[in-house]
Design a protein around this motif. Structure first.
Motif, PDB file in Angstrom:
ATOM      1  N   SER A 122       0.848  -1.194   0.000  1.00  0.00           N
ATOM      2  CA  SER A 122       0.000   0.000   0.000  1.00  0.00           C
ATOM      3  C   SER A 122       0.884   1.244   0.000  1.00  0.00           C
ATOM      4  CB  SER A 122      -0.896   0.019   1.237  1.00  0.00           C
ATOM      5  OG  SER A 122      -0.128   0.303   2.397  1.00  0.00           O
ATOM      6  N   ARG A 123       0.321   2.343  -0.445  1.00  0.00           N
ATOM      7  CA  ARG A 123       1.075   3.602  -0.474  1.00  0.00           C
ATOM      8  C   ARG A 123       1.497   4.001   0.936  1.00  0.00           C
ATOM      9  NH1 ARG A 123      -0.516   9.331  -3.407  1.00  0.00           N
ATOM     10  NH2 ARG A 123      -1.117  10.142  -1.401  1.00  0.00           N
ATOM     11  N   ASP A 124       0.587   3.847   1.908  1.00  0.00           N
ATOM     12  CA  ASP A 124       0.921   4.210   3.289  1.00  0.00           C
ATOM     13  C   ASP A 124       2.096   3.392   3.806  1.00  0.00           C
ATOM     14  OD1 ASP A 124      -1.004   6.179   3.482  1.00  0.00           O
ATOM     15  OD2 ASP A 124      -2.412   4.968   4.630  1.00  0.00           O
ATOM     16  N   ASP A 125       2.046   2.067   3.600  1.00  0.00           N
ATOM     17  CA  ASP A 125       3.143   1.220   4.070  1.00  0.00           C
ATOM     18  C   ASP A 125       4.433   1.548   3.332  1.00  0.00           C
ATOM     19  OD1 ASP A 125       1.589  -0.041   5.963  1.00  0.00           O
ATOM     20  OD2 ASP A 125       1.369  -1.913   4.844  1.00  0.00           O
ATOM     21  N   GLY A 135       7.789  -8.159   6.297  1.00  0.00           N
ATOM     22  CA  GLY A 135       6.542  -8.074   7.052  1.00  0.00           C
ATOM     23  C   GLY A 135       6.362  -6.785   7.821  1.00  0.00           C
ATOM     24  N   PHE A 136       7.015  -5.714   7.390  1.00  0.00           N
ATOM     25  CA  PHE A 136       6.876  -4.403   8.035  1.00  0.00           C
ATOM     26  C   PHE A 136       5.418  -3.976   8.059  1.00  0.00           C
ATOM     27  CE2 PHE A 136       6.605   0.264   7.433  1.00  0.00           C
ATOM     28  CZ  PHE A 136       7.200   0.681   8.609  1.00  0.00           C
ATOM     29  N   ASP A 137       4.980  -3.522   9.223  1.00  0.00           N
ATOM     30  CA  ASP A 137       3.639  -2.942   9.354  1.00  0.00           C
ATOM     31  C   ASP A 137       3.835  -1.568   9.950  1.00  0.00           C
ATOM     32  OD1 ASP A 137       1.013  -2.252   9.688  1.00  0.00           O
ATOM     33  OD2 ASP A 137       0.639  -3.638  11.324  1.00  0.00           O
ATOM     34  N   GLY A 138       3.787  -0.567   9.103  1.00  0.00           N
ATOM     35  CA  GLY A 138       4.042   0.793   9.556  1.00  0.00           C
ATOM     36  C   GLY A 138       2.993   1.325  10.501  1.00  0.00           C
TER      37      GLY A 138
END
Length: 86
Positions: free
Chosen positions: A34-37, A59-62
């Motif tokens: 996604s753009r946000d992530d 697996g980064f979850d911003g």
């Protein structure tokens, strides 16, 4: 604070990206993120596109960007042309 966003920008701030930065985020989005992530990972990696991609694949979850809008160069309104002088 409970549920704090970590490195989230203060409320009311806007994250502005240059054309090159927006292109890098766009390439991360093309990988399926996604753009946000993509923006969060890119900024968290000091704008290093390769590191951001590795972070996202790991697996980064911003957790969102704290509500700060991200302004890509294409999002900025085009300046209206000046009226022609008669």
């Amino acid at each position: 604070a409970i549920g704090g966003g970590g490195g989230a920008p203060p409320p009311g701030s806007v994250i502005r990206l240059t054309r090159e930065e927006a292109d890098a985020v766009g390439r991360l989005c093309e990988l399926g993120f996604s753009r946000d992530d993509a923006v969060q990972a890119y900024l968290a990696c000091d704008k290093n596109e390769s590191l951001a991609a590795n972070l996202l694949f790991d697996g980064f979850d911003g957790g969102g960007n704290g509500g700060a809008p991200v302004v890509m160069p294409a999002d900025e309104p085009a300046a209206a042309p000046a009226p022609a002088a008669d």
